[in-house]
Design an enzyme around this catalytic site. Structure first.
Site, short mmCIF file in Angstrom:
data_model
loop_
_atom_site.label_atom_id
_atom_site.label_comp_id
_atom_site.label_asym_id
_atom_site.label_seq_id
_atom_site.Cartn_x
_atom_site.Cartn_y
_atom_site.Cartn_z
N CYS A 277 3.58 18.30 3.67
CA CYS A 277 2.75 19.48 4.13
C CYS A 277 2.88 19.54 5.69
O CYS A 277 3.28 18.85 6.22
CB CYS A 277 1.25 19.17 3.61
N CYS B 283 -0.18 20.44 7.75
CA CYS B 283 -1.47 20.11 8.31
C CYS B 283 -1.54 19.07 9.28
O CYS B 283 -2.36 19.03 10.59
CB CYS B 283 -2.94 20.23 7.37
N CYS C 93 -2.14 24.22 6.76
CA CYS C 93 -0.99 23.85 6.04
C CYS C 93 0.24 24.74 6.10
O CYS C 93 1.16 24.57 5.26
CB CYS C 93 -1.64 23.60 4.56
N LYS D 229 -5.05 21.83 -6.41
CA LYS D 229 -5.71 21.21 -5.33
C LYS D 229 -6.74 22.18 -4.84
O LYS D 229 -6.57 23.57 -4.52
CB LYS D 229 -4.65 21.17 -4.19
N ARG E 207 -9.47 13.80 6.71
CA ARG E 207 -9.07 14.47 7.59
C ARG E 207 -9.33 13.79 9.11
O ARG E 207 -8.64 14.00 10.01
CB ARG E 207 -10.10 15.71 7.63
N LYS F 216 -6.42 17.45 -7.66
CA LYS F 216 -7.18 16.92 -6.53
C LYS F 216 -8.12 17.66 -6.32
O LYS F 216 -8.15 19.02 -6.16
CB LYS F 216 -6.01 16.65 -5.35
#
Length: 329
Positions: free
Chosen positions: A120, A122, A130, A199, A209, A252
């Site tokens: 990803c 992010c 992302c 997701k 995060r 997820k």
């Protein structure tokens, strides 16, 4: 037959009887441990919102890998925090990127350990989204197709560094097909894809995060991650990923979406993974610290419930503790 001929408690009378008829068992080899790696030296930073989970510099990875091996954990999921971020996530695919360096080091320390690379952008973009972001008037748009090009480069770079599994978590349309083609063209036909197929745009990601330093700097991720209210959409997402070449599917978060795990398990024949995410972990840890719950009992019951729902493997920050508890420690 009705009571008194039928007495369901007969098979619950002793521990031996309960064990004999138990339907689901949890094993250490069901568990995957996430690891956060960061640039620098001699770093082991505990994440405030995730007690017992750390950011590791590469020179201290041997400590964590040794503990995971001793506990019987056979796979890790790698997340990297780069030294510098930019608008296009350059650090995600650099040969000397943090995930690439960590992968090589883990493979030196434990060649048999399965290294799964989260694919990803992010963590690597200065905006925290992302994919590649463009401004259209006053609106910031994540460009799906341009993002795919960078994600392919990232996946190929991770495979070249020694990753055993590529796990794309970006939720761009067509990401599995693009990455599969890129891996094949680069000579990595045998590297499987564990797709974050389903997701959700979830409130359960908050502590992650902080750990991955990946919070979006503006807006949210609702245009590419799924609405938590939707179930049929999950089947469409999973079906697309299977058609594009996914080898495994992931749901997820975990606890609030066990019904989705069961939907995928009943509909498709690929292995299903579930991610027992950061806030699920943190809530248990917080309550345990207060003495309000029995942490061991809660964790093992939760993970067993995920198995019962249909998960073949479980990504969890409880992995080390759970594996030790399963061994009777």
């Amino acid at each position: 037959m009705a009571f008194p001929i039928t007495r369901h408690r007969r098979l619950r009378r002793t521990a031996a009887l309960r064990g004999m008829v138990r339907e689901n068992y949890l094993h250490a080899n069901d568990l995957i441990a996430p690891i956060f790696v960061i640039h620098g030296q001699n770093i082991k930073n505990e994440i405030p919102s995730m007690p017992g989970v750390y950011q590791w510099s590469i020179d201290r990875l041997p400590e964590e890998i040794a503990e995971l091996r001793e506990a019987g954990i056979g796979a890790v999921l790698l997340f990297g925090i780069p030294e510098h971020k930019d608008s296009v996530g350059t650090g995600a695919y650099e040969e000397a990127g943090i995930v690439q360096q960590a992968t090589r080091r883990i493979k030196e320390l434990a060649p048999e350990l399965v290294v799964i690379a989260d694919t990803c952008l992010c963590e690597f973009t200065d905006h925290g989204h992302c994919g590649i972001v463009h401004r259209v008037g006053n609106e910031a748009i994540v460009d799906n197709d341009e993002s795919l090009e960078v994600l392919v480069k990232t996946a190929v770079s991770q495979a070249a560094a020694g990753a055993d599994i590529i796990a794309p978590s970006n939720m761009m349309d067509g990401f599995v097909a693009a990455i599969r083609q890129g891996l094949d063209e680069a000579g990595f036909e045998d590297i499987p894809i564990l797709s974050y197929a389903v997701k959700y745009s979830s409130a359960y990601y908050g502590p992650f995060r902080e750990a991955a330093q990946s919070a979006p700097q503006f807006g949210d991720r609702k245009t590419y991650q799924m609405d938590p209210a939707n179930a049929r959409e999950a089947l469409r997402e999973a079906q697309s990923d299977i058609e594009e070449g996914a080898d495994m599917l992931m749901v997820k978060p975990g606890l609030a979406f066990l019904d989705i795990v069961r939907l995928l398990k009943d509909r498709f024949d690929l292995p299903v993974a579930i991610y027992n995410v950061s806030a699920e972990y943190s809530m248990v840890k917080a309550a345990a610290i207060q003495g309000w719950i029995d942490e061991k009992a809660i964790v093992l019951e939760t993970l067993t419930g995920m198995k019962r729902a249909g998960a073949d493997v479980i990504i969890t920050y409880h992995a080390k503790d759970a594996a030790r508890w399963l061994r009777g420690e």
